[in-house]
Write a protein that holds these residues in place. Structure first.
Motif, PDB file in Angstrom:
ATOM      1  N   VAL A 225      39.729  35.584  31.091  1.00 13.23           N
ATOM      2  CA  VAL A 225      41.098  35.078  31.023  1.00 13.23           C
ATOM      3  C   VAL A 225      41.177  33.898  31.985  1.00 13.23           C
ATOM      4  N   MET A 226      41.583  32.752  31.468  1.00 10.24           N
ATOM      5  CA  MET A 226      41.562  31.532  32.266  1.00 10.24           C
ATOM      6  C   MET A 226      42.842  31.368  33.084  1.00 10.24           C
ATOM      7  N   VAL A 227      42.711  30.683  34.210  1.00  8.08           N
ATOM      8  CA  VAL A 227      43.828  30.546  35.148  1.00  8.08           C
ATOM      9  C   VAL A 227      44.577  29.229  34.995  1.00  8.08           C
ATOM     10  N   ASP A 228      44.076  28.328  34.123  1.00  5.89           N
ATOM     11  CA  ASP A 228      44.672  26.995  34.014  1.00  5.89           C
ATOM     12  C   ASP A 228      44.479  26.496  32.585  1.00  5.89           C
ATOM     13  N   GLN A 229      45.569  26.196  31.899  1.00  6.50           N
ATOM     14  CA  GLN A 229      45.465  25.757  30.512  1.00  6.50           C
ATOM     15  C   GLN A 229      44.802  24.394  30.385  1.00  6.50           C
ATOM     16  N   ARG A 230      44.683  23.679  31.473  1.00  7.57           N
ATOM     17  CA  ARG A 230      43.990  22.382  31.446  1.00  7.57           C
ATOM     18  C   ARG A 230      42.480  22.555  31.530  1.00  7.57           C
ATOM     19  N   ALA A 231      42.022  23.799  31.676  1.00  9.74           N
ATOM     20  CA  ALA A 231      40.588  24.060  31.858  1.00  9.74           C
ATOM     21  C   ALA A 231      40.209  25.271  31.015  1.00  9.74           C
ATOM     22  N   ILE A 232      39.697  24.999  29.796  1.00 10.74           N
ATOM     23  CA  ILE A 232      39.394  26.026  28.818  1.00 10.74           C
ATOM     24  C   ILE A 232      37.887  26.072  28.588  1.00 10.74           C
ATOM     25  N   GLY A 233      37.335  27.264  28.565  1.00 10.56           N
ATOM     26  CA  GLY A 233      35.898  27.408  28.360  1.00 10.56           C
ATOM     27  C   GLY A 233      35.495  27.486  26.904  1.00 10.56           C
ATOM     28  N   GLU A 234      36.324  28.132  26.079  1.00  9.24           N
ATOM     29  CA  GLU A 234      36.037  28.299  24.658  1.00  9.24           C
ATOM     30  C   GLU A 234      37.332  28.170  23.873  1.00  9.24           C
ATOM     31  N   PRO A 235      37.236  27.861  22.570  1.00  7.04           N
ATOM     32  CA  PRO A 235      38.460  27.791  21.761  1.00  7.04           C
ATOM     33  C   PRO A 235      39.208  29.119  21.786  1.00  7.04           C
ATOM     34  N   CYS A 236      40.521  29.046  21.911  1.00 10.52           N
ATOM     35  CA  CYS A 236      41.382  30.228  21.834  1.00 10.52           C
ATOM     36  C   CYS A 236      41.150  31.225  22.959  1.00 10.52           C
TER      37      CYS A 236
ATOM     38  N   VAL B 171      42.400  33.134  26.170  1.00 10.86           N
ATOM     39  CA  VAL B 171      43.714  33.488  26.680  1.00 10.86           C
ATOM     40  C   VAL B 171      43.865  32.894  28.074  1.00 10.86           C
ATOM     41  N   VAL B 172      44.999  32.237  28.322  1.00 10.61           N
ATOM     42  CA  VAL B 172      45.319  31.694  29.647  1.00 10.61           C
ATOM     43  C   VAL B 172      46.552  32.427  30.165  1.00 10.61           C
ATOM     44  N   VAL B 173      46.497  32.881  31.407  1.00 10.22           N
ATOM     45  CA  VAL B 173      47.653  33.532  32.025  1.00 10.22           C
ATOM     46  C   VAL B 173      47.975  32.790  33.321  1.00 10.22           C
ATOM     47  N   GLU B 174      49.019  31.945  33.236  1.00 10.92           N
ATOM     48  CA  GLU B 174      49.487  31.189  34.396  1.00 10.92           C
ATOM     49  C   GLU B 174      50.837  31.701  34.889  1.00 10.92           C
ATOM     50  N   ASP B 175      51.556  32.406  33.999  1.00  8.69           N
ATOM     51  CA  ASP B 175      52.904  32.866  34.332  1.00  8.69           C
ATOM     52  C   ASP B 175      53.183  34.156  33.564  1.00  8.69           C
ATOM     53  N   ARG B 176      54.438  34.616  33.619  1.00  7.51           N
ATOM     54  CA  ARG B 176      54.795  35.929  33.057  1.00  7.51           C
ATOM     55  C   ARG B 176      55.406  35.849  31.663  1.00  7.51           C
ATOM     56  N   ARG B 177      55.285  34.730  30.976  1.00  6.49           N
ATOM     57  CA  ARG B 177      55.970  34.593  29.692  1.00  6.49           C
ATOM     58  C   ARG B 177      55.426  35.549  28.627  1.00  6.49           C
TER      59      ARG B 177
ATOM     60  N   ALA C 139      39.576  52.932  31.720  1.00  8.24           N
ATOM     61  CA  ALA C 139      40.163  51.925  32.598  1.00  8.24           C
ATOM     62  C   ALA C 139      39.893  50.559  31.992  1.00  8.24           C
ATOM     63  N   ILE C 140      40.879  49.667  32.070  1.00 13.93           N
ATOM     64  CA  ILE C 140      40.701  48.313  31.548  1.00 13.93           C
ATOM     65  C   ILE C 140      40.950  47.311  32.662  1.00 13.93           C
ATOM     66  N   TRP C 141      39.937  46.495  32.918  1.00 14.96           N
ATOM     67  CA  TRP C 141      39.999  45.454  33.946  1.00 14.96           C
ATOM     68  C   TRP C 141      39.988  44.090  33.266  1.00 14.96           C
ATOM     69  N   VAL C 142      40.553  43.104  33.949  1.00 15.81           N
ATOM     70  CA  VAL C 142      40.615  41.742  33.421  1.00 15.81           C
ATOM     71  C   VAL C 142      39.643  40.845  34.173  1.00 15.81           C
ATOM     72  N   GLN C 143      38.764  40.194  33.436  1.00 16.19           N
ATOM     73  CA  GLN C 143      37.896  39.194  34.056  1.00 16.19           C
ATOM     74  C   GLN C 143      38.663  37.878  34.143  1.00 16.19           C
ATOM     75  N   ILE C 144      38.722  37.307  35.345  1.00 22.25           N
ATOM     76  CA  ILE C 144      39.513  36.096  35.598  1.00 22.25           C
ATOM     77  C   ILE C 144      38.549  34.950  35.901  1.00 22.25           C
ATOM     78  N   ASN C 145      38.830  33.783  35.303  1.00 22.72           N
ATOM     79  CA  ASN C 145      37.814  32.730  35.326  1.00 22.72           C
ATOM     80  C   ASN C 145      38.431  31.338  35.305  1.00 22.72           C
ATOM     81  N   HIS C 146      37.655  30.385  35.775  1.00 22.75           N
ATOM     82  CA  HIS C 146      37.897  28.949  35.624  1.00 22.75           C
ATOM     83  C   HIS C 146      36.552  28.343  35.248  1.00 22.75           C
ATOM     84  N   PRO C 147      36.481  27.524  34.187  1.00 20.98           N
ATOM     85  CA  PRO C 147      35.177  27.042  33.729  1.00 20.98           C
ATOM     86  C   PRO C 147      34.558  25.945  34.576  1.00 20.98           C
ATOM     87  N   GLY C 148      35.374  25.262  35.421  1.00 19.90           N
ATOM     88  CA  GLY C 148      34.820  24.110  36.115  1.00 19.90           C
ATOM     89  C   GLY C 148      34.347  23.079  35.111  1.00 19.90           C
TER      90      GLY C 148
END
Length: 429
Positions: A79-90, A92-98, A116-125
């Motif tokens: 799950v990406m932290v910034d919509q300006r930085a995407i690793g693959e098409p489509c 999911v980006v979570v920047e806010d609570r919308r 248990a379900i954990w979320v992997q959080i990432n930025h592609p650089g």
């Protein structure tokens, strides 16, 4: 930002030392959370979001399938932290609570049957395809050296310290939102050549400020990310990392440096370290370049895990290469790992864990994907894309196609990716 005090890592395997660990044994983490068994689904990029990087109902459907299949821990794709930085098409980006209601649906689906379900959080650089991103950033303004990769990625801009602080904040914010949504834990993606991995690697990080120039400075970013996430989610919520044992590249992140990062994170109180290795330039995580003796032992990174076990008591998860029940049981019995990380086997058979836990002598049919085109067959992205197609089928409520042909899949992948990139390009225009 509050920096937690260093504390000794403790490990409760929920068994006495003279008892062998079995696949169905619970595992209690340092934070107090307990996993119901020793089988974990490692992260695979699902690319099941919208072209605008929001959630879709296909993700809860996919994770409900895995939860019902008996696996104790499910780790989402990045799950990406910034919509300006995407690793693959489509992605999911979570920047806010919308999208909080949709995220809650995803969390509930993954928790079925006590998983248990954990979320992997990432930025592609800089590992952000040019077709999806107007620009990319990295610790240093260095393009990929591999000609086959270089043409698909921008030359990145070097991050300023202010931008680094913003990304650290974003990791913490995404972690806090995911906890609020009902997920059971989070994982930092610190492997496979993404941004955290880029900071750690002397091959990609040539900075001369406090974030580069020495191993201690290169690991400052990942420690700040961990500290920020821990401060946002609290001490009783699992925070983990997926970390390369090494990059397997000349001048890259080495095993010695990786071990030092492990020790630093253990001292801070991290709950689980998942061990992997390689990058898309040297895709060891997909089995490329693995010795035959290592293949026979099944787990690609088990020898490194055994070295880690001598230094820290943090629970370990080894991912990459496990295929048979015998190999998994042996790895647990040897004490080199506490969790068996499965990825491709669960993309082929989402109920594999239930069969393993029932005592069936099963071996996953995972095999290399071949198209007959040498350049394609040697690329890690072909393997990734083929398995992504199987996840998409499960997201639509269908069974995976274990025998899908390589060449026909390649054509389908090319068409799907082309359409997704076109739609994402129009949205970003």
């Amino acid at each position: 930002m509050t920096v937690p005090q260093e504390q000794p890592a403790t490990l409760d395997q929920s068994v006495t030392l003279d008892q062998p660990i079995t696949l169905d044994q619970p595992l209690t983490l340092p934070c107090g959370a307990t996993l119901k068994n020793r089988l974990a689904k490692s992260a695979m990029s699902e690319t099941l979001g919208t072209p605008g990087n929001r959630m879709t109902p296909r993700l809860p459907r996919l994770y409900r399938t895995w939860a019902r299949g008996g696996t104790g821990l499910l780790i989402t794709g990045n799950v990406m932290v910034d919509q300006r930085a995407i690793g693959e098409p489509c992605n999911v980006v979570v920047e806010d609570r919308r999208d909080l209601p949709r995220l809650r649906d995803w969390a509930r689906a993954g928790k079925e049957t006590g998983a248990a379900i954990w979320v992997q959080i990432n930025h592609p650089g800089k590992q952000a395809p040019a077709a999806l991103n107007r620009r990319s950033v990295s610790p240093s303004a260095l393009p990929f050296e591999d000609p086959g990769l270089k043409r698909f990625f921008h030359t990145p801009k070097a991050l300023s310290e202010e931008q680094i602080r913003d990304i650290v904040r974003r990791f913490g914010e995404t972690a806090a939102i995911m906890k609020e949504a009902g997920f059971d834990g989070v994982q930092i993606h610190g492997a496979h050549g993404y941004l955290v991995s880029q900071f750690l690697s002397p091959r990609h990080n040539r900075r001369e400020d406090r974030y580069g120039g020495s191993p201690e400075n290169r690991r400052r970013f990942v420690l700040e990310v961990y500290d920020e996430m821990r401060a946002r989610v609290g001490d009783d919520f699992p925070v983990s990392i997926k970390l390369n044992s090494a990059d397997f590249q000349k001048g890259g992140f080495s095993e010695d440096e990786s071990m030092a990062v492990v020790e630093a994170l253990a001292a801070r109180g991290i709950d689980l370290i998942e061990i992997s290795g390689g990058t898309y330039e040297a895709p060891r995580m997909a089995g490329a370049g693995v010795r035959e003796s290592t293949r026979r032992r099944e787990a690609y990174f088990l020898e490194y895990a055994e070295q880690v076990r001598q230094r820290v008591a943090v629970p370990l998860m080894v991912t990459g290469g496990f295929r048979s029940r015998e190999g998994m049981v042996r790895a647990l019995a040897d004490g080199a790992t506490d969790l068996i990380g499965l990825a491709r086997p669960l993309a082929l058979d989402p109920a594999l864990s239930a069969r393993l836990l029932a005592g069936e002598d099963v071996t996953s049919p995972v095999a290399p994907i071949r198209t007959g085109i040498r350049a394609v067959d040697n690329a890690a992205m072909m393997e990734v894309s083929w398995y992504t197609l199987q996840l998409a089928r499960m997201g639509r409520g269908k069974a995976p196609l274990q025998n899908a042909g390589g060449l026909s899949s390649l054509l389908k992948i090319a068409g799907t990716l082309g359409w997704r990139r076109l739609r994402m390009g129009r949205l970003r225009a």
